[in-house]
Design an enzyme around this catalytic site. Structure first.
Site, PDB file in Angstrom:
ATOM      1  CG  ASP A  36      18.538  70.334  20.874  1.00 20.45           C
ATOM      2  OD1 ASP A  36      17.330  70.065  20.964  1.00 20.45           O
ATOM      3  OD2 ASP A  36      18.996  71.170  20.060  1.00 20.45           O
ATOM      4  CG  ASP A  60      24.688  71.722  29.204  1.00 16.81           C
ATOM      5  OD1 ASP A  60      25.806  71.198  28.946  1.00 16.81           O
ATOM      6  OD2 ASP A  60      24.451  72.924  29.013  1.00 16.81           O
ATOM      7  CB  VAL A  61      28.156  66.962  30.263  1.00 21.67           C
ATOM      8  CG1 VAL A  61      27.364  65.723  29.899  1.00 21.67           C
ATOM      9  CG2 VAL A  61      28.826  67.568  29.028  1.00 21.67           C
ATOM     10  CE1 TYR A 163      37.216  64.315  20.749  1.00 15.60           C
ATOM     11  CE2 TYR A 163      39.048  63.036  19.892  1.00 15.60           C
ATOM     12  CZ  TYR A 163      37.739  63.109  20.315  1.00 15.60           C
ATOM     13  OH  TYR A 163      36.943  61.993  20.314  1.00 15.60           O
ATOM     14  CE  LYS A 167      37.145  62.125  23.730  1.00 11.19           C
ATOM     15  NZ  LYS A 167      35.910  61.798  24.462  1.00 11.19           N
ATOM     16  CB  THR A 196      29.965  60.144  14.393  1.00  8.34           C
ATOM     17  OG1 THR A 196      31.260  60.676  14.741  1.00  8.34           O
ATOM     18  CG2 THR A 196      29.896  58.676  14.793  1.00  8.34           C
TER      19      THR A 196
END
Length: 238
Positions: A36, A60-61, A163, A167, A196
Site C-alpha cells: 500500500d 508487493d511480494v 498459516y 510457515k 499486532t
C-alpha cells in the site's frame, strides 16, 4: 565508514515497521517496503521525521513486476544490500481445517511462501555484493512441529491449515537457502505471540519484544549462525 543497508518487506505497520525503526536507530539506511503506497509512504515519513534514514519503496511480494521494479530502484540507490528481512505475511482468518479450500491455502502461500522466494531471488545480486549479507525470514512457532505438539501451547491457537503449513514450508526454504548460499547468513525467526493486527492484538508481547529475534539475527556477523530457527530466547526446535 560504509553505511549498513537493509530492506524490510511488509513494513508499514506492526513488526515490520518496528523492525525498520530499530535497525535505523543503529544508524543504518533502511528501505521500508509495503504494498500500500499511501500507508507505506506515511510510515516511512513518520520515521524519517525523527531523523532516521528511512526510505519508502513500493513492493508487493505477490507481484513479479513489483518486486523486480523495487529491486531496480534499490539498486539505483545503493551498491549492495547488507540485510533483507522477509517480514510480509498474512493470516487466513477463522477457517477450520475441514472448511479450508485449496484457494484459501493458495492465497496464504502466495504471500507467506512464494513472496519470500520472489523477493530473495530478486535481491540476491545486491546481497551477494555485500561483505557480510544476512537474510531473516520471519516465520512462526506455528510452523514448528515441536511447538505444535507441545502440550503447553495446546488450545492457545485454533487448528488451521494455511498459516502453519506456510510457515513450516518457509522454515524448510530457509534451511535449503542456507545450504546453497555460501557467504550469506540466513535464518528463520519466531517473533512469538505478539500484539499486532495479525493476532487481533491478542498477543502478550509488545512489537518491540516481537522484533528482538529479528533484530538480533539481522545484526549477526560472518561467524553468526545460518540455517537456524530462533526466537527472542534462543533456538527453536523445528
Amino acid at each position: 565508514m560504509t553505511t549498513t543497508t537493509a530492506l524490510v518487506t511488509g513494513a508499514n505497520k506492526g513488526l515490520g515497521q518496528e523492525t525498520v525503526r530499530r535497525l535505523a536507530i543503529l544508524g543504518w539506511k533502511v528501505f521500508l517496503t509495503a504494498r500500500d503506497t499511501s500507508r507505506g509512504t506515511k510510515a516511512a515519513a513518520e520515521l524519517a521525521a525523527t531523523g532516521l534514514d528511512v526510505e519508502f519503496i513500493a513492493l508487493d511480494v505477490t507481484s513479479d513486476d513489483s518486486v523486480r521494479a523495487a529491486a531496480d530502484t534499490v539498486g539505483e540507490r545503493i551498491r549492495h544490500l547488507d540485510v533483507l528481512v522477509n517480514n510480509a505475511g498474512i493470516g487466513e482468518g477463522p477457517i477450520a481445517p475441514p472448511d479450508a479450500s485449496a484457494a484459501d491455502l493458495r492465497k496464504v502461500f502466495e504471500v507467506n511462501v512464494l513472496g519470500p522466494v520472489r523477493v530473495t531471488h530478486a535481491f540476491l545480486p545486491l546481497l551477494q555484493a555485500a561483505e557480510q549479507p544476512r537474510i531473516v525470514m520471519v516465520s512462526s512457532g506455528m510452523g514448528s512441529f515441536a511447538v505444535t505438539e507441545d502440550p503447553r501451547f495446546s488450545g492457545m491457537v485454533a487448528p488451521s491449515l494455511g498459516y502453519p503449513a506456510a510457515k513450516a514450508a518457509l522454515n524448510m526454504i530457509t534451511m535449503q537457502y542456507a545450504r546453497a548460499l555460501d557467504g550469506i547468513r540466513i535464518n528463520a525467526v519466531d517473533p512469538g505471540f505478539t500484539a499486532t493486527d495479525l493476532t487481533n492484538h491478542a498477543g502478550f508481547q509488545s512489537v518491540s519484544e516481537g522484533t528482538d529475534a529479528i533484530v538480533k539475527l539481522a545484526c549477526i556477523d560472518a561467524e553468526g549462525p545460518t540455517g537456524g530457527f530462533f526466537d527472542r530466547n534462543g533456538s527453536v526446535r523445528w
